[in-house]
Design an enzyme around this catalytic site. Sequence first.
Site, short mmCIF file in Angstrom:
data_model
loop_
_atom_site.label_atom_id
_atom_site.label_comp_id
_atom_site.label_asym_id
_atom_site.label_seq_id
_atom_site.Cartn_x
_atom_site.Cartn_y
_atom_site.Cartn_z
CG ASP A 168 -47.99 0.51 -20.37
OD1 ASP A 168 -47.19 -0.17 -19.69
OD2 ASP A 168 -48.27 1.69 -20.08
CG HIS A 169 -43.64 -0.17 -19.71
ND1 HIS A 169 -44.73 0.65 -19.65
CD2 HIS A 169 -42.58 0.60 -19.37
CE1 HIS A 169 -44.36 1.86 -19.27
NE2 HIS A 169 -43.06 1.86 -19.10
CG ASP A 192 -44.35 5.26 -16.28
OD1 ASP A 192 -43.91 4.28 -16.91
OD2 ASP A 192 -44.28 6.43 -16.72
NE ARG A 245 -37.76 10.61 -19.01
CZ ARG A 245 -38.29 9.97 -17.99
NH1 ARG A 245 -38.42 8.68 -18.01
NH2 ARG A 245 -38.67 10.64 -16.91
CB SER A 262 -38.01 5.55 -15.87
OG SER A 262 -37.26 4.51 -15.31
NE ARG A 300 -36.19 2.06 -15.85
CZ ARG A 300 -35.79 2.20 -17.12
NH1 ARG A 300 -34.62 1.75 -17.50
NH2 ARG A 300 -36.56 2.77 -18.01
#
Length: 753
Positions: free
Chosen positions: A95-96, A160, A448, A643, A645
């Site tokens: 999806d990213h 995520d 965000r 996030s 990450r």
Amino acid sequence: MAFDIEMIKKVYARYPERIEAARKAVGRPLTLTEKILYAHLTEGVATQAYDRGVSYVDFQPDRVAMQDATAQMALLQFMQAGKSQVAVPSTVHCDHLIQAEVGAVQDLTKAKDKNKEVYDFLASVSNKYGLGFWKPGAGIIHQVVLENYAFPGGMMIGTDSHTPNAGGLGMVAIGVGGADACDVMAGLPWELKFPKLIGVKLTGKLSGWTSAKDVILKVAGILTVKGGTGAIVEYFGEGARSLSATGKGTICNMGAEIGATTSIFGYDEKSAAYLKSTERADVADLANGIAEHLTGDEEVYANPATYFDEVIEINLSELEPHVNGPFTPDLAWPISKFAAAVKENGWPAKLEVGLIGSCTNSSYEDISRAASLAQQAVDKKLIAKSEYTITPGSEQVRFTVDRDGFLDTFGQMGGVVLANACGPCIGQWARHGAEKQEKNSIITSFNRNFAKRADGNPNTHSFVASPEIVTALAIAGDLTFNPLTDSLVNEEGESVKLDEPSGLELPTKGFAVEDAGYQKPAEDGSQVSVAVSPTSDRLQLLDSFQPWEGTDLKGLKLLIKAKGKCTTDHISMAGPWLRFRGHLDNISNNMLIGAVNAYTDATNSVKNQLTGAYGEVPATQRDYKANGIGSIVVGDENYGEGSSREHAAMEPRFLGVRAILVKSFARIHETNLKKQGMLGLTFANPADYDLVQEDDSIDIVGLTAFAPGKQLQVVLNHADGSSDTIQVNHTYNEGQIEWFKAGSALNLIKAKA
């Protein structure tokens, strides 16, 4: 895409005995959060009264979910773990990497071509190791999980930060780094500091223009971006039971913006209705069998102040629609005061773009309510004055709302449907003209709105609201328009007023989809080859980090002293860098390029102590690494917020940074640093941040006696020959210290395997 009904049965079978044991251990009634946590203690872990905010506890999650940007590195790590199959049900969601530019069909086609090698890698590694694979276009991870996998009383981790979306169905769902996901997929326990508990009592009932999104916008205004740190937020009360399951998901999703570990609602009739509507009636039947365990004890909700660390009460009947922003999701404005705030602060009143959808607000209910306003615009001869985009959350939602005519309605209003993907919400937006960096305003139903996040323009004033408010303001093209009280002039010169939005929680004809976009893994993946080209600039197999050398760290150079907010976006930007998420060397060229240098107020410019010249942060660090010199990064409050990450931790580790010393850490980032064998330290006295000088050579002393709860010393050797010795804290336990000594948690897993 089976949701493992047998696994759910096993989870529920533990509940009565585990919860009774927990009640005896703590000697009081239990919150819902505590019930789920105690039910997921790793086998053999003693039930006891854990000290909230202090005790580290081992849990065994039921599921792992990963999005494509973070799954690349997580699965590259898993490949090193020596396992043939994942130990728990796991999924990957593409999806990213889909960039929004023109529209759904063109953007998806372009993404499939541009990202083919990444998608092929993820599909093949999923096929080999037993993970479910959701193809590009299938939908946004959190919406797909809610529709297919989330279940009341379950525990899930996801790579995520908005994984808590599944709390809308009563699941403890927590965002983590890829190293945590790797551990759980390898069958190891997952560690979490036992959270503090914030109770939010909801009374009354939503009506009119107010939606579930306004609940979390209000809560964000109360708690701020740090107020939920280290806590799980549990919603309860008659108002909570009146909200739809997807509305609850919206609230839990954006709970990440207050720093909360996760957020959760109890199981109720709305949960059961959603499960049945998404073809999981058997899950609802199982949940009904232990319903008393899938909500907090009555005594807890009758006297919440006794059982929660903090209690907030919100009357939904009195709640106004809110608009939050700009530049931070916790600057909350009731709609009645927003126009005045726009004028007083000089924010651009002209609205350039309104964007609805994303993982936060892309349910059938959200889109149907927004479509009711779009239909009004068509009927009342109003043409949207702003650009307007719609991002469905999943192919199932997109297909269903298309069948029911909502997408046509948006089209008549001038709306553009984007791919079922994250898109502008995460900076995957090729917004034309953004490179001019002109001052402008946009409004979204996302979560965000940090500067530059959506379109890369630091002058874009981004505001957050419900899909209904976003749609109304896009029709008006004016941020000072209040749809509850103001009128608009239509194309025929008539003054018209928008009526309250209306919609349906669930489609009356049920959900429908032709191809959900799911790939089932091979029954036996032993013969499946994983697709990674040795010449790829997007994928790179990993080498192990070096173990600790067994000594104190001396002569570290100060790489950067970061000033103010330093999120994971500042440490490892998204946008165009997403393409390198599977190539650690290449993506490391974005390390800390967004952090503000405390000495110059500039970004991506630091002093190289070897040459005396200023240069880019990654290049300077590569020079230190080439010369065998370690370095240290100094930061401010809540370092690493945002996030999940893990690249923000892996990049400094890869380039030779040895320690991160800050006033305070965001939870996920601190854990990610530990997993990668990095030292994450905090100033015992935050004022010592001011003692750090640009030309310092720094020693970290006490590592040979590194132990839980024992302070270390940092010696700041200044260029003039003087020095300051300061005390620093850490939160490492025995196991995490072993990660540090081994060089990373993965090194330890490999050694044991």
